[in-house]
Design a protein around this motif. Structure first.
Motif, short mmCIF file in Angstrom:
data_model
loop_
_atom_site.label_atom_id
_atom_site.label_comp_id
_atom_site.label_asym_id
_atom_site.label_seq_id
_atom_site.Cartn_x
_atom_site.Cartn_y
_atom_site.Cartn_z
N GLU A 176 0.20 9.28 -11.93
CA GLU A 176 1.04 10.13 -11.09
C GLU A 176 0.62 11.59 -11.17
O GLU A 176 0.94 12.38 -10.27
N LEU A 177 -0.08 11.96 -12.23
CA LEU A 177 -0.52 13.35 -12.35
C LEU A 177 -1.64 13.68 -11.38
O LEU A 177 -2.05 14.83 -11.28
N ASP A 178 -2.13 12.67 -10.66
CA ASP A 178 -3.10 12.94 -9.60
C ASP A 178 -2.43 13.56 -8.37
O ASP A 178 -3.10 14.14 -7.51
N GLU A 179 -1.11 13.39 -8.26
CA GLU A 179 -0.39 13.86 -7.08
C GLU A 179 -0.30 15.39 -7.07
O GLU A 179 0.17 16.00 -8.04
N GLY A 180 -0.71 15.99 -5.96
CA GLY A 180 -0.62 17.44 -5.85
C GLY A 180 0.80 17.95 -5.93
O GLY A 180 1.05 19.07 -6.40
N ALA A 181 1.77 17.13 -5.49
CA ALA A 181 3.17 17.55 -5.55
C ALA A 181 3.62 17.83 -6.98
O ALA A 181 4.49 18.67 -7.21
N ILE A 182 3.02 17.13 -7.94
CA ILE A 182 3.36 17.38 -9.35
C ILE A 182 3.05 18.83 -9.71
O ILE A 182 3.88 19.55 -10.28
N TRP A 183 1.88 19.27 -9.34
CA TRP A 183 1.45 20.60 -9.77
C TRP A 183 2.08 21.69 -8.93
O TRP A 183 2.32 22.81 -9.41
N GLU A 184 2.38 21.41 -7.67
CA GLU A 184 3.14 22.38 -6.89
C GLU A 184 4.48 22.65 -7.55
O GLU A 184 4.95 23.79 -7.57
#
Length: 789
Positions: A176-184
């Protein structure tokens, strides 16, 4: 297997009491058996794959057992990674929160959902998950929403019956840490202040298809640390940590730390003799490592290789105890996907299902009678007593939801002059503070750095910007400052960075406070309409999870003529029709904006409530064209029709009946009226219908046609605006894709021309752009004449 950074926890002399280990094994069994029954026991006449994730569940068993049976408190909330839902249901069953009959219903109609669902599962689920990354970030927005809705006992909304603020846990799959929404979300400045956040990353280094070759744990840890998070690495269990203290242990740790992920995963599939050959490697350290391995018997060697921190209850206890509640925390827990199962570590184990024979072997391994799969622990056993004790401790006494405040249906203003629907949004919010202050106090607006450009400036100046603590406004004494940015805990506007997924994530959680915390809010999110599509998936998921909110897209359409194609929305009108749990409005006039916004607000914060999407425009329109009735009864009739989806703006006066009807939406009413005037002059009597909600008109048509689930009570609007007695050929026009209104021709089965936008836009004047897309007055007239002559 890359080495971690920051605080690390491994083994220790402490051992856990047997009941917790026994519960851990029972949870492993239940999670596997729930999936097994759904796939191999329950009849499946269609032969369609049922699915489930035994391996993904197994990697979370130790973490979730430790959390629920040692550390969780009733005020805490947990978002469980989607594929671990069987673990959650197994735990809830042992805690007495789920009846046995549900355990055989995973992925059955009306049964346990494929992924945790607040609204559909019968047992306690804090966050709906299933869309990768959204479950994790939901805890961020849930924490912010709770701070806003339940900041303290002294706040005007609340009293001392509310439980103390708890932690917001997220159990996150490493993929799930591949998702850009995580880092946004992680990088939003407000997040670093949320000490109640605790994320636990299930670092099993596998995705659906493969072992991920280079999960750089150190890089991920550094990214969290740079964002202000406490980072705890839980890498090795106590067995390995003790081995590292023996001769050859330093070399063994270095070998494991530097080993590529796929190589480590391959070791999990090896026999003891293969491990003795492969694990030492080929460097000068091989002799020392081989000597250490020689001191272990075969079973101990096989177990030692699998002894990662995410499966060690002692190490997990130490990690939870080390959480710093002054800042967000992320725990990187190294695990084995499929731990305890024969599929452990296999690169294709993601959706693998155990055979009947393997389930029998697992039953023997964990001490369960396979003929009595769902038997709970004996009440007088140590494990049974612990389950009962924790079930009582974790049982919540949620306060009943407060009733949403009463909202007016009509503030009473009749807009004059030239105005835009976008400006009407801010005007209505300000009017609400005077007409209904209790309701206005529940309104919270959210935007991604576009407050001033979407006409929220006056509202922001009036109510202030929300912040967990008071902040100095250094421009308060600047006479040239128009937008006053006063940040305070009592503020009612929340500003995020330029990340639409963050906005709608927060919007969904603000819209769920009525059911989660008993405090109804009236959340309104404002963003540029072209970016609604970017935000749609997490907003839709928020609606699925029970969040009720209003999303305002403004400015919209190719009416943004000088902006060009990059900032012109085309498909958003039809999105409003297609989104479940949502009513869409596109008002043409300021008064329509007021009435539809008030109606949308009245549907929020309650059982059976609904979200709304308003599509607004920056096009200045002469408000006298609305012809708002002056008689109170006629005005109320108009308002009811506006809220129901459409009203007749003009009936032809040149003939008993019209020859053609123009139905237009939003900004296109000006062109529709101009075309009607010219058609009348050429001897074509024309009616004009203003459509405020294609969505509600489509529902009305479905209801009239007897479609299942459609509310027949709403079909009256069709007879009011498109009566059979005045059925004529129909021209529909909107600043969006023409299929949005194409269904209207089926109301009376009439000839039809659908005008709208089907291609990317151009820069230019309104006349240029409307002509280019064929939605100008000339195009409307041509379409009408084609139908009537």
């Amino acid at each position: 297997m890359p080495t971690g950074q920051q605080a690390c926890f491994g083994g220790g002399a402490q051992t856990f009491p047997h009941p917790l280990s026994e519960i851990e094994q029972r949870v492993l069994w239940l999670s596997s058996a729930i999936v097994h029954h759904a796939n191999r026991v329950r009849p499946n006449p269609s032969g369609l794959k049922v699915g489930g994730h035994q391996a993904s569940s197994a990697s979370m068993v130790s973490i979730m057992t430790s959390l629920w049976f040692r550390h969780l408190r009733p005020q805490d909330r947990v978002s469980v990674k989607p594929h671990a839902s069987p673990v959650l249901h197994g735990i809830n069953y042992l805690l007495g929160e789920l009846d046995e009959e549900w355990l055989t219903t995973l992925r059955a109609f009306g049964g346990l959902q494929s992924y945790p669902s607040r609204s559909k599962d019968p047992d306690p689920v804090d966050y709906s998950t299933g869309s990768v990354g959204i479950g994790a970030t939901a805890t961020i927005w849930g924490a912010l929403a709770r701070r806003y809705a339940v900041p303290s006992a002294e706040d005007t909304f609340h009293d001392q019956t509310h439980e103390p603020r708890g932690r917001q846990y997220a159990l996150v799959g490493d993929a799930e840490l591949d998702e850009g929404a995580i880092w946004e979300a992680v990088l939003d400045p407000q997040v670093a202040e949320l000490g109640e956040l605790v994320w636990i990353v299930d670092l099993n280094r596998q995705s659906l298809d493969r072992v991920v070759p280079n999960i750089a744990a150190g890089r991920l840890q550094g990214m969290f640390a740079a964002a202000g998070w406490q980072v705890i690495t839980l890498k090795y269990g106590r067995t390995l940590e003790q081995l590292f203290t023996r001769p050859g242990g330093t070399e063994l740790r270095a070998r494991l730390d530097t080993m590529p992920n796929p190589e480590y995963q391959r070791l999990l599939r090896c026999s003891a003799s293969e491990l003795r050959h492969r694990l030492p490697g080929t460097t000068t350290d091989a002799v020392a490592i081989a000597g250490l391995l020689a001191s272990l018997d075969d079973d101990s060697l096989i177990e030692a290789v699998r002894n990662l921190g995410g499966h060690d209850l002692t190490a997990l206890d130490g990690a939870f105890a080390a959480i710093d509640d002054g800042r967000p925390t992320v725990i990187f827990a190294y695990t084995v996907k499929g731990r305890g199962l024969p599929t452990a570590g296999h690169p294709q184990n993601h959706s693998a299902l155990l055979t009947d024979q393997q389930m029998l072997a697992l039953a023997e391994q964990v001490g369960v009678d396979p003929g009595q799969s769902w038997t709970r622990f004996a009440p007088d056993s140590a494990a049974g007593r612990l389950c009962a004790e924790r079930g009582t401790q974790l049982r919540r006494r949620n306060p009943p939801p407060a009733a949403p405040p009463a909202l007016p249906t009509d503030i009473g203003r009749t807009p004059m002059g030239v105005a835009t629907t976008q400006a009407a949004l801010g005007r209505t919010l300000l009017d609400l503070t005077r007409a209904a202050p209790e309701a206005a106090a529940r309104v919270v607006t959210v935007s991604p750095d576009v407050s001033s450009s979407t006409n929220l400036g006056g509202w922001v100046n009036k109510v202030g910007v929300w912040s967990a603590s008071e902040r100095t406004n250094w421009f308060a004494d600047d006479a040239e400052t128009i937008l006053h940015w006063h940040e305070k805990p009592a503020g009612q506007h929340i500003e995020l960075g330029i990340a639409e997924t963050n906005l709608v994530g927060l919007l969904g959680e603000l819209g769920a406070t009525w059911s989660r915390w008993g405090e109804p809010l009236l959340p309104i999110g404002v963003l540029y309409d072209p970016f609604v599509e970017r935000a749609l998936e997490p907003w839709s998921f928020g609606i699925y999870a029970g969040g009720q909110s209003i999303l305002v897209g403004t400015p919209s359409g190719v009416t943004l003529a000088p902006e060009g194609g990059a900032h012109q929305s085309i498909t958003t009108p039809s999105i409003g029709i297609e989104q479940p749990g949502c009513t869409t409005y596109e008002p043409a006039f300021a008064i329509d904006t007021e009435w539809t916004l008030l109606a949308a607000l009245a549907r929020l914060g309650r059982p059976g409530g609904e979200s709304a999407y308003l599509r607004l425009s920056t096009r200045p329109v002469d408000q006298s064209l609305a012809r708002v009735p002056t008689d109170p009864a006629a005005r109320e009739r108009r308002r009811r029709q506006v809220v129901a989806g459409a009203y007749t703006l003009r009936r032809t006066a040149s003939a008993p009946t019209a020859s053609v009807t123009i139905a237009a939406v939003g900004a296109m009413l000006t062109e529709a009226l101009a075309a009607a005037d010219r058609l009348e002059q050429t001897g074509v009597p024309t009616d004009v219908v203003c459509v405020t909600s294609p969505d509600l008109l489509f529902r009305a048509l479905q209801a009239r046609n007897g479609q299942d689930g459609a509310d027949a009570a709403g079909s009256w609007i069709l007879d009011a605006v498109l009566p059979a007695s005045r059925a004529t050929p129909l021209v529909t026009v909107l600043d969006g894709h023409p299929h949005t209104l194409a269904f209207l021709a089926t109301v009376n089965q009439v000839p039809h021309r659908a005008l709208g936008v089907t291609g990317f836009g151009q820069s230019g004047t309104l006349d240029d752009v409307y002509r280019y897309h064929g939605i100008d007055a000339d195009s409307i007239i041509r379409a009408a004449l084609d139908l009537t002559r």
